[in-house]
Design a protein around this motif. Structure first.
Motif, PDB file in Angstrom:
ATOM      1  N   THR A 126       0.842  -1.193   0.000  1.00 15.40           N
ATOM      2  CA  THR A 126       0.000   0.000   0.000  1.00 15.40           C
ATOM      3  C   THR A 126       0.882   1.249   0.000  1.00 15.40           C
ATOM      4  OG1 THR A 126      -0.072   0.231   2.406  1.00 15.40           O
ATOM      5  CG2 THR A 126      -1.670  -1.268   1.393  1.00 15.40           C
ATOM      6  N   GLU A 134       2.543   1.655   3.403  1.00 10.99           N
ATOM      7  CA  GLU A 134       3.627   0.683   3.591  1.00 10.99           C
ATOM      8  C   GLU A 134       4.839   1.043   2.745  1.00 10.99           C
ATOM      9  OE1 GLU A 134       0.817  -3.249   4.477  1.00 10.99           O
ATOM     10  OE2 GLU A 134       1.794  -2.982   2.541  1.00 10.99           O
ATOM     11  N   GLN A 135       4.614   1.536   1.532  1.00  8.44           N
ATOM     12  CA  GLN A 135       5.739   1.943   0.684  1.00  8.44           C
ATOM     13  C   GLN A 135       6.502   3.105   1.305  1.00  8.44           C
ATOM     14  OE1 GLN A 135       3.611   2.741  -2.936  1.00  8.44           O
ATOM     15  NE2 GLN A 135       3.866   0.661  -3.733  1.00  8.44           N
ATOM     16  N   PRO A 154       0.947  -1.390   8.719  1.00  8.70           N
ATOM     17  CA  PRO A 154       0.040  -0.903   7.677  1.00  8.70           C
ATOM     18  C   PRO A 154      -0.531   0.490   7.903  1.00  8.70           C
ATOM     19  CG  PRO A 154      -1.123  -2.396   9.124  1.00  8.70           C
ATOM     20  CD  PRO A 154       0.306  -2.393   9.581  1.00  8.70           C
ATOM     21  N   ASN A 155      -0.382   1.071   9.097  1.00  2.98           N
ATOM     22  CA  ASN A 155      -0.962   2.394   9.350  1.00  2.98           C
ATOM     23  C   ASN A 155      -0.165   3.117  10.423  1.00  2.98           C
ATOM     24  OD1 ASN A 155      -2.082   1.521  12.006  1.00  2.98           O
ATOM     25  ND2 ASN A 155      -3.467   0.299  10.732  1.00  2.98           N
TER      26      ASN A 155
END
Length: 333
Positions: free
Chosen positions: A126, A129-130, A212-213
């Motif tokens: 995502t 994440e990148q 992820p966040n």
């Protein structure tokens, strides 16, 4: 014939990835015997069932319980169950390249090191994440640790995961179960303190999926900072400016915001930090998709300020000596 190797894997909530991770270990391009010991904690998913099914179908895999769910306890339990002269510490979601173990053992033999490890190759899917992956491979994000940013092979303070000589682990008493985080850094410090060599091998790359966040990333780095302070209290002289930069940034921002109503130039401190991370994001974010690039300043700030806050608020009670009888030597006797 290459020496036999024991792969120890602390496993918790890894239902999705465990089969593939174990299979990549068993499929290694290595001509020595490989055993895998899964230390399974109390998971919220079907990890226990998956681990038992793998062991039932594959004689090279065994399962040991880790009731605490903590990583160092899992590693010590798996170490006690294993038997080979070389021990590789692998995560339950790690994706190893096929030459990982062979490269590690060759490096151990060539260098005489007690532990060798490589690069934590962060890879995101995502945009968030990148952005985290780019920050985790940047000196602005994580300092100059070779296992994050790469570099030439050679002696190192610590490495990612690690492939050890069993005699070195027994010499230092295994993983210290007091350290819920930073147990790898602390273990490598004791190996070096007892005359051992830790070696960074850039050919060893293990894919890593970032958080992820922002909430999950902040929690991760808060605990990194908190437990790195515990390591610093336990082992004097192990802190340098790289570790002090995040807590100094936090103090500067808090000081500037608190003082600015009385002395407006104080607001320049947080403003300068904001400018610095924006400039750093532009400098290090080249080649990222736009959606990831715009998230990079948030990622840098989350990593810095969470780590710094964790370091500053780390309570002294965490540094109490752990109870006797929790190291690898006790488990073997």
């Amino acid at each position: 014939m290459s020496p036999s190797i024991s792969v120890i894997m602390p496993v918790l909530n890894e239902e999705r990835h465990l089969r593939e991770a174990v299979q990549q270990v068993l499929d290694q391009d290595y001509d020595g015997a490989i055993e895998v010991v899964l230390a399974v904690g109390p998971s919220r998913d079907r990890t226990q069932e998956v681990a038992e099914a793998i062991a039932a179908a594959e004689p090279r895999v065994s399962v040991v319980a880790n009731p605490t769910g903590r990583t160092p306890n899992a590693l010590n339990a798996a170490l006690a169950m294993s038997s080979n002269p070389i021990v590789a510490r692998v995560d339950g979601h790690a994706m190893l390249p096929k030459d990982y173990i062979r490269t590690a053992v060759e490096t151990l033999q060539e260098t005489g090191a007690d532990n060798v490890g490589g690069i934590m190759a962060a890879e995101g899917i995502t945009p968030f994440e990148q952005a985290v992956a780019r920050a985790m491979t940047s000196k602005i994000g994580v300092g100059n640790a070779a296992f994050h940013v790469g570099g030439e092979g050679g002696p190192a303070d610590t490495v990612y995961l690690g492939v050890f000589r069993r005699e070195a682990l027994e010499r230092v008493g295994g993983y210290d179960e007091h350290f819920q985080r930073a147990q790898d850094w602390e273990m490598n410090h004791r190996i070096r303190e007892t005359g051992g060599l830790v070696w960074f091998q850039p050919k060893m790359r293990v894919s890593y999926r970032p958080r992820p966040n922002a909430r999950a990333l902040g929690k991760q780095y808060f605990h990194y900072g908190r437990w790195r302070r515990v390591v610093a209290r336990t082992h004097q002289g192990t802190i340098n400016f790289r570790y002090l930069a995040p807590p100094l940034a936090v103090l500067g921002i808090v000081f500037g915001l608190a003082l600015s109503p009385l002395f407006w130039p104080a607001v320049l401190i947080p403003a300068l930090y904001l400018v610095a991370i924006l400039a750093g994001a532009l400098l290090t974010g080249r080649g990222l998709p736009t959606a990831a690039l715009v998230r990079l300043p948030l990622v840098y700030a989350t990593m810095h300020l969470s780590w710094g806050t964790g370091f500053l608020t780390s309570p002294p009670r965490l540094s109490k000596p752990r109870p006797a009888g929790t190291n690898l030597q006790d488990l073997f006797h």
